[in-house]
Motif scaffolding. Sequence first.
Motif, PDB file in Angstrom:
ATOM      1  N   MET A   1       0.824  -1.185   0.000  1.00  0.00           N
ATOM      2  CA  MET A   1       0.000   0.000   0.000  1.00  0.00           C
ATOM      3  C   MET A   1       0.872   1.253   0.000  1.00  0.00           C
ATOM      4  SD  MET A   1      -3.278  -0.873  -0.059  1.00  0.00           S
ATOM      5  CE  MET A   1      -4.145   0.542   0.516  1.00  0.00           C
ATOM      6  N   ASP A   2       1.981   1.211   0.699  1.00  0.00           N
ATOM      7  CA  ASP A   2       2.851   2.392   0.732  1.00  0.00           C
ATOM      8  C   ASP A   2       3.298   2.788  -0.673  1.00  0.00           C
ATOM      9  OD1 ASP A   2       2.790   2.702   3.500  1.00  0.00           O
ATOM     10  OD2 ASP A   2       4.493   1.364   3.800  1.00  0.00           O
ATOM     11  N   ILE A   3       3.687   1.802  -1.444  1.00  0.00           N
ATOM     12  CA  ILE A   3       4.171   2.085  -2.807  1.00  0.00           C
ATOM     13  C   ILE A   3       3.046   2.668  -3.653  1.00  0.00           C
ATOM     14  CG2 ILE A   3       5.020   1.033  -4.937  1.00  0.00           C
ATOM     15  CD1 ILE A   3       6.533  -0.996  -3.122  1.00  0.00           C
ATOM     16  N   ILE A   4       1.875   2.044  -3.585  1.00  0.00           N
ATOM     17  CA  ILE A   4       0.743   2.529  -4.383  1.00  0.00           C
ATOM     18  C   ILE A   4       0.386   3.955  -3.978  1.00  0.00           C
ATOM     19  CG2 ILE A   4      -1.710   2.207  -4.881  1.00  0.00           C
ATOM     20  CD1 ILE A   4      -1.190  -0.832  -4.557  1.00  0.00           C
ATOM     21  N   GLU A   5       0.250   4.197  -2.683  1.00  0.00           N
ATOM     22  CA  GLU A   5      -0.139   5.531  -2.224  1.00  0.00           C
ATOM     23  C   GLU A   5       0.935   6.575  -2.522  1.00  0.00           C
ATOM     24  OE1 GLU A   5      -1.492   5.222   1.829  1.00  0.00           O
ATOM     25  OE2 GLU A   5      -3.512   4.767   1.139  1.00  0.00           O
ATOM     26  N   GLN A  12      -8.124   5.302  -4.591  1.00  0.00           N
ATOM     27  CA  GLN A  12      -9.111   4.500  -3.883  1.00  0.00           C
ATOM     28  C   GLN A  12      -8.982   3.064  -4.384  1.00  0.00           C
ATOM     29  OE1 GLN A  12     -11.183   6.066  -1.465  1.00  0.00           O
ATOM     30  NE2 GLN A  12      -9.704   7.670  -1.933  1.00  0.00           N
ATOM     31  N   ILE A  13      -8.846   2.117  -3.467  1.00  0.00           N
ATOM     32  CA  ILE A  13      -8.640   0.720  -3.821  1.00  0.00           C
ATOM     33  C   ILE A  13      -9.827  -0.089  -3.317  1.00  0.00           C
ATOM     34  CG2 ILE A  13      -7.168  -1.305  -3.492  1.00  0.00           C
ATOM     35  CD1 ILE A  13      -4.838   0.731  -3.112  1.00  0.00           C
ATOM     36  N   LEU A  14     -10.376  -0.920  -4.188  1.00  0.00           N
ATOM     37  CA  LEU A  14     -11.535  -1.739  -3.841  1.00  0.00           C
ATOM     38  C   LEU A  14     -11.149  -3.211  -3.840  1.00  0.00           C
ATOM     39  CD1 LEU A  14     -14.559  -2.090  -3.298  1.00  0.00           C
ATOM     40  CD2 LEU A  14     -14.916  -1.995  -5.790  1.00  0.00           C
ATOM     41  N   PHE A  15     -11.344  -3.855  -2.706  1.00  0.00           N
ATOM     42  CA  PHE A  15     -11.149  -5.296  -2.583  1.00  0.00           C
ATOM     43  C   PHE A  15     -12.532  -5.951  -2.684  1.00  0.00           C
ATOM     44  CE2 PHE A  15      -7.603  -3.522  -0.125  1.00  0.00           C
ATOM     45  CZ  PHE A  15      -6.542  -4.215  -0.678  1.00  0.00           C
ATOM     46  N   ILE A  16     -12.658  -6.950  -3.538  1.00  0.00           N
ATOM     47  CA  ILE A  16     -13.932  -7.645  -3.720  1.00  0.00           C
ATOM     48  C   ILE A  16     -13.729  -9.125  -3.422  1.00  0.00           C
ATOM     49  CG2 ILE A  16     -15.806  -8.203  -5.311  1.00  0.00           C
ATOM     50  CD1 ILE A  16     -14.928  -5.765  -6.988  1.00  0.00           C
ATOM     51  N   GLU A  17     -14.594  -9.661  -2.590  1.00  0.00           N
ATOM     52  CA  GLU A  17     -14.523 -11.079  -2.262  1.00  0.00           C
ATOM     53  C   GLU A  17     -14.742 -11.949  -3.492  1.00  0.00           C
ATOM     54  OE1 GLU A  17     -16.328 -11.324   2.251  1.00  0.00           O
ATOM     55  OE2 GLU A  17     -17.620 -11.840   0.582  1.00  0.00           O
ATOM     56  N   ARG A  42     -10.310 -10.814   4.182  1.00  0.00           N
ATOM     57  CA  ARG A  42     -10.817 -10.055   5.344  1.00  0.00           C
ATOM     58  C   ARG A  42      -9.702  -9.789   6.353  1.00  0.00           C
ATOM     59  NH1 ARG A  42     -15.444 -13.107   4.179  1.00  0.00           N
ATOM     60  NH2 ARG A  42     -14.853 -14.832   5.516  1.00  0.00           N
ATOM     61  N   GLU A  43      -8.877 -10.784   6.598  1.00  0.00           N
ATOM     62  CA  GLU A  43      -7.760 -10.622   7.536  1.00  0.00           C
ATOM     63  C   GLU A  43      -6.764  -9.585   7.023  1.00  0.00           C
ATOM     64  OE1 GLU A  43      -6.076 -14.479   8.303  1.00  0.00           O
ATOM     65  OE2 GLU A  43      -7.932 -15.210   9.218  1.00  0.00           O
ATOM     66  N   ALA A  44      -6.462  -9.624   5.738  1.00  0.00           N
ATOM     67  CA  ALA A  44      -5.535  -8.650   5.153  1.00  0.00           C
ATOM     68  C   ALA A  44      -6.095  -7.238   5.267  1.00  0.00           C
ATOM     69  CB  ALA A  44      -5.261  -9.001   3.690  1.00  0.00           C
ATOM     70  N   VAL A  45      -7.394  -7.091   5.033  1.00  0.00           N
ATOM     71  CA  VAL A  45      -8.039  -5.778   5.139  1.00  0.00           C
ATOM     72  C   VAL A  45      -7.972  -5.275   6.585  1.00  0.00           C
ATOM     73  CG1 VAL A  45     -10.288  -4.618   5.016  1.00  0.00           C
ATOM     74  CG2 VAL A  45      -9.492  -6.009   3.104  1.00  0.00           C
ATOM     75  N   GLN A  46      -8.201  -6.152   7.528  1.00  0.00           N
ATOM     76  CA  GLN A  46      -8.119  -5.754   8.944  1.00  0.00           C
ATOM     77  C   GLN A  46      -6.703  -5.292   9.305  1.00  0.00           C
ATOM     78  OE1 GLN A  46     -10.556  -5.243  11.154  1.00  0.00           O
ATOM     79  NE2 GLN A  46     -11.909  -5.722   9.464  1.00  0.00           N
ATOM     80  N   LYS A  47      -5.703  -5.974   8.779  1.00  0.00           N
ATOM     81  CA  LYS A  47      -4.315  -5.569   9.036  1.00  0.00           C
ATOM     82  C   LYS A  47      -4.037  -4.187   8.449  1.00  0.00           C
ATOM     83  CE  LYS A  47      -2.342 -10.194   9.341  1.00  0.00           C
ATOM     84  NZ  LYS A  47      -1.480 -11.192   8.708  1.00  0.00           N
ATOM     85  N   TYR A  53      -4.279   2.659   7.101  1.00  0.00           N
ATOM     86  CA  TYR A  53      -4.642   2.974   5.723  1.00  0.00           C
ATOM     87  C   TYR A  53      -6.141   3.289   5.653  1.00  0.00           C
ATOM     88  CZ  TYR A  53      -0.104   1.171   4.383  1.00  0.00           C
ATOM     89  OH  TYR A  53       1.242   0.971   4.258  1.00  0.00           O
ATOM     90  N   LYS A  54      -6.477   4.278   4.849  1.00  0.00           N
ATOM     91  CA  LYS A  54      -7.869   4.710   4.787  1.00  0.00           C
ATOM     92  C   LYS A  54      -8.481   4.664   3.397  1.00  0.00           C
ATOM     93  CE  LYS A  54      -7.421   7.585   8.776  1.00  0.00           C
ATOM     94  NZ  LYS A  54      -6.557   8.595   9.238  1.00  0.00           N
ATOM     95  N   ASN A  55      -7.698   4.623   2.365  1.00  0.00           N
ATOM     96  CA  ASN A  55      -8.225   4.720   1.011  1.00  0.00           C
ATOM     97  C   ASN A  55      -8.482   3.368   0.367  1.00  0.00           C
ATOM     98  OD1 ASN A  55      -8.211   7.482   1.151  1.00  0.00           O
ATOM     99  ND2 ASN A  55      -6.209   7.690   0.219  1.00  0.00           N
ATOM    100  N   PHE A  56      -8.933   2.427   1.160  1.00  0.00           N
ATOM    101  CA  PHE A  56      -9.291   1.136   0.591  1.00  0.00           C
ATOM    102  C   PHE A  56     -10.674   0.755   1.098  1.00  0.00           C
ATOM    103  CE2 PHE A  56      -7.318   0.091   4.563  1.00  0.00           C
ATOM    104  CZ  PHE A  56      -8.078  -0.941   5.046  1.00  0.00           C
ATOM    105  N   HIS A  57     -11.330  -0.077   0.316  1.00  0.00           N
ATOM    106  CA  HIS A  57     -12.719  -0.408   0.597  1.00  0.00           C
ATOM    107  C   HIS A  57     -12.928  -1.891   0.323  1.00  0.00           C
ATOM    108  CE1 HIS A  57     -13.158   3.930   0.596  1.00  0.00           C
ATOM    109  NE2 HIS A  57     -12.328   3.864  -0.434  1.00  0.00           N
ATOM    110  N   TYR A  58     -13.946  -2.449   0.940  1.00  0.00           N
ATOM    111  CA  TYR A  58     -14.188  -3.888   0.901  1.00  0.00           C
ATOM    112  C   TYR A  58     -15.630  -4.138   0.481  1.00  0.00           C
ATOM    113  CZ  TYR A  58     -14.049  -8.717   2.559  1.00  0.00           C
ATOM    114  OH  TYR A  58     -14.059 -10.081   2.636  1.00  0.00           O
ATOM    115  N   LEU A  59     -15.819  -5.041  -0.454  1.00  0.00           N
ATOM    116  CA  LEU A  59     -17.159  -5.372  -0.923  1.00  0.00           C
ATOM    117  C   LEU A  59     -17.396  -6.865  -0.774  1.00  0.00           C
ATOM    118  CD1 LEU A  59     -19.760  -4.316  -2.293  1.00  0.00           C
ATOM    119  CD2 LEU A  59     -18.661  -4.787  -4.482  1.00  0.00           C
ATOM    120  N   LYS A  60     -18.414  -7.208   0.013  1.00  0.00           N
ATOM    121  CA  LYS A  60     -18.800  -8.611   0.151  1.00  0.00           C
ATOM    122  C   LYS A  60     -19.462  -9.073  -1.138  1.00  0.00           C
ATOM    123  CE  LYS A  60     -20.289 -10.325   3.979  1.00  0.00           C
ATOM    124  NZ  LYS A  60     -19.261 -11.294   4.182  1.00  0.00           N
TER     125      LYS A  60
END
Length: 103
Positions: A1-5, A12-17, A42-47, A53-60
């Motif tokens: 994330m550091d490199i991307i940001e 804005q990064i979207l993680f989709i299950e 989910r575990e990676a997002v929690q970490k 980090y704030k600019n990422f989002h999670y979609l079930k």
Amino acid sequence: MDIIESKIPGVQILFIEHVPFPLTEFDLKKGKWVDESNEALREAVQKLKKKGYKNFHYLKADGLIGEDGESTVDGEHFTDLGFYRFAEGVYPMVKKLIKRAER
């Protein structure tokens, strides 16, 4: 994330299950793989959250392609309808993130 940001500030990064494909009801090995993959995500997002980090989002993915079995050719690979439903399900979040990134 550091490199991307650092390369794209405010991105804005979207993680989709993984979608729980109809096949996973019959192929228990595949079902376990989908469940384990989603849990790892989910575990990676929690970490990432814990690191601040704030600019990422999670979609079930539950219900993302419908539940009538018409969204896949073989219980796993999307049909046109499956891709359409997936896009319709993801669109509201993507639209929101685009607006957020434009600020």
